[in-house]
Design an enzyme around this catalytic site. Structure first.
Site, PDB file in Angstrom:
ATOM      1  N   HIS A 169      -3.442   4.142  -4.235  1.00 34.79           N
ATOM      2  CA  HIS A 169      -2.228   4.881  -4.555  1.00 34.79           C
ATOM      3  C   HIS A 169      -2.314   5.402  -5.980  1.00 34.79           C
ATOM      4  O   HIS A 169      -2.830   4.718  -6.861  1.00 34.79           O
ATOM      5  CB  HIS A 169      -1.000   3.961  -4.438  1.00 34.79           C
ATOM      6  CG  HIS A 169       0.218   4.534  -5.088  1.00 34.79           C
ATOM      7  ND1 HIS A 169       1.029   5.442  -4.455  1.00 34.79           N
ATOM      8  CD2 HIS A 169       0.725   4.381  -6.331  1.00 34.79           C
ATOM      9  CE1 HIS A 169       2.008   5.804  -5.291  1.00 34.79           C
ATOM     10  NE2 HIS A 169       1.838   5.170  -6.432  1.00 34.79           N
TER      11      HIS A 169
ATOM     12  N   ASN B  84      -5.714   4.220   3.487  1.00 30.64           N
ATOM     13  CA  ASN B  84      -6.335   5.153   2.525  1.00 30.64           C
ATOM     14  C   ASN B  84      -6.609   4.539   1.153  1.00 30.64           C
ATOM     15  O   ASN B  84      -6.797   5.242   0.175  1.00 30.64           O
ATOM     16  CB  ASN B  84      -5.541   6.461   2.449  1.00 30.64           C
ATOM     17  CG  ASN B  84      -4.133   6.268   1.912  1.00 30.64           C
ATOM     18  OD1 ASN B  84      -3.748   5.148   1.583  1.00 30.64           O
ATOM     19  ND2 ASN B  84      -3.383   7.347   1.811  1.00 30.64           N
TER      20      ASN B  84
ATOM     21  N   TYR C  13       8.005   2.177  -2.489  1.00 32.54           N
ATOM     22  CA  TYR C  13       7.978   3.341  -1.596  1.00 32.54           C
ATOM     23  C   TYR C  13       9.383   3.862  -1.250  1.00 32.54           C
ATOM     24  O   TYR C  13       9.542   4.522  -0.227  1.00 32.54           O
ATOM     25  CB  TYR C  13       7.218   2.997  -0.317  1.00 32.54           C
ATOM     26  CG  TYR C  13       5.698   3.075  -0.461  1.00 32.54           C
ATOM     27  CD1 TYR C  13       5.073   4.234  -0.943  1.00 32.54           C
ATOM     28  CD2 TYR C  13       4.889   2.004  -0.094  1.00 32.54           C
ATOM     29  CE1 TYR C  13       3.691   4.311  -1.066  1.00 32.54           C
ATOM     30  CE2 TYR C  13       3.492   2.077  -0.213  1.00 32.54           C
ATOM     31  CZ  TYR C  13       2.912   3.237  -0.698  1.00 32.54           C
ATOM     32  OH  TYR C  13       1.539   3.320  -0.817  1.00 32.54           O
TER      33      TYR C  13
ATOM     34  N   GLU D 178       7.012   3.891 -11.782  1.00 32.83           N
ATOM     35  CA  GLU D 178       6.110   2.939 -11.139  1.00 32.83           C
ATOM     36  C   GLU D 178       5.503   1.968 -12.150  1.00 32.83           C
ATOM     37  O   GLU D 178       5.364   0.779 -11.863  1.00 32.83           O
ATOM     38  CB  GLU D 178       5.025   3.695 -10.358  1.00 32.83           C
ATOM     39  CG  GLU D 178       5.619   4.411  -9.148  1.00 32.83           C
ATOM     40  CD  GLU D 178       4.632   5.291  -8.383  1.00 32.83           C
ATOM     41  OE1 GLU D 178       4.998   5.764  -7.291  1.00 32.83           O
ATOM     42  OE2 GLU D 178       3.508   5.517  -8.875  1.00 32.83           O
TER      43      GLU D 178
ATOM     44  N   LYS E  42      -4.902  -0.648  -2.747  1.00 33.11           N
ATOM     45  CA  LYS E  42      -4.115  -1.284  -1.693  1.00 33.11           C
ATOM     46  C   LYS E  42      -4.910  -2.425  -1.050  1.00 33.11           C
ATOM     47  O   LYS E  42      -6.130  -2.546  -1.278  1.00 33.11           O
ATOM     48  CB  LYS E  42      -3.725  -0.228  -0.657  1.00 33.11           C
ATOM     49  CG  LYS E  42      -2.850   0.911  -1.225  1.00 33.11           C
ATOM     50  CD  LYS E  42      -2.539   1.962  -0.154  1.00 33.11           C
ATOM     51  CE  LYS E  42      -1.824   3.163  -0.733  1.00 33.11           C
ATOM     52  NZ  LYS E  42      -1.534   4.200   0.301  1.00 33.11           N
TER      53      LYS E  42
END
Ligand code: RTP
Length: 155
Positions: free
Chosen positions: A122, A119, A56, A133, A16
């Protein structure tokens, strides 16, 4: 032993914007590489907000959905596909629990992140999500099939 022909699977992994900005690309890529997984696609992209919302879509009812999509589209994301036996489930293990305050030391989030909203990485959470995805982030021709010489020592 036993050859690598039949149990191979692929997962979608993304670093990310926080992970990219913090200079953690090589650290994270090397953990997957050293484990023995094979990189079959990689690119740096700045996703649009609309694209982030697609990625998402499962979370659209959650209170953090809008902020999460703003964040994912706020800068470069390193999108990757990794291949190997059990890579979907074990990749999640390498990544660690969603909330870095609960991730074990030794995991990517446990070692390198502090809060859930930042975080750094992913990973697809199952075979169906992985398939969806990968198809969302990559065109089929961007997935590279090749034999690595190490495979005969890993399998
Ligand atoms: P990911 O899909 O990113 O690997 O994360 P995950 O499956 O472990 O967690 P999930 O529940 O699907 O949440 C996706 C991402 O949303 C952000 N999040 N923020 N309370 C919060 O502010 C909150 N909870 C989740 C995290 O970036 C999480 O990775």
């Amino acid at each position: 032993s036993g050859g690598a022909c039949c149990r191979m699977e692929r997962t979608f992994i993304a670093i990310k914007p926080d992970g990219v900005q913090r200079g953690l690309i090589s650290e994270i890529v090397s953990r997957f590489e050293r484990k023995g997984y094979k990189l079959v696609a990689i690119k740096l992209v700045v996703p649009s907000k609309q694209f982030a919302e697609k990625h998402y879509h499962d979370l659209k009812e959650r209170p953090f959905f809008n902020g999460l999509c703003d964040f994912l589209s706020s800068g470069p994301v390193l999108a990757m596909v990794w291949e190997g036996e059990g890579v979907i489930k074990y990749g999640r293990k390498l990544i660690g629990a969603t909330d870095p305050s609960k991730s074990e030391p030794g995991t990517i989030r446990g070692d390198l992140a502090v809060v859930v909203g930042r975080n750094i990485i992913h990973g697809s959470d199952g075979p169906e999500t992985a398939k969806d995805e990968i198809a969302l982030w990559f065109q089929p021709k961007e997935l590279v099939s090749y034999t690595s010489n190490e495979e005969k020592w890993i399998y």
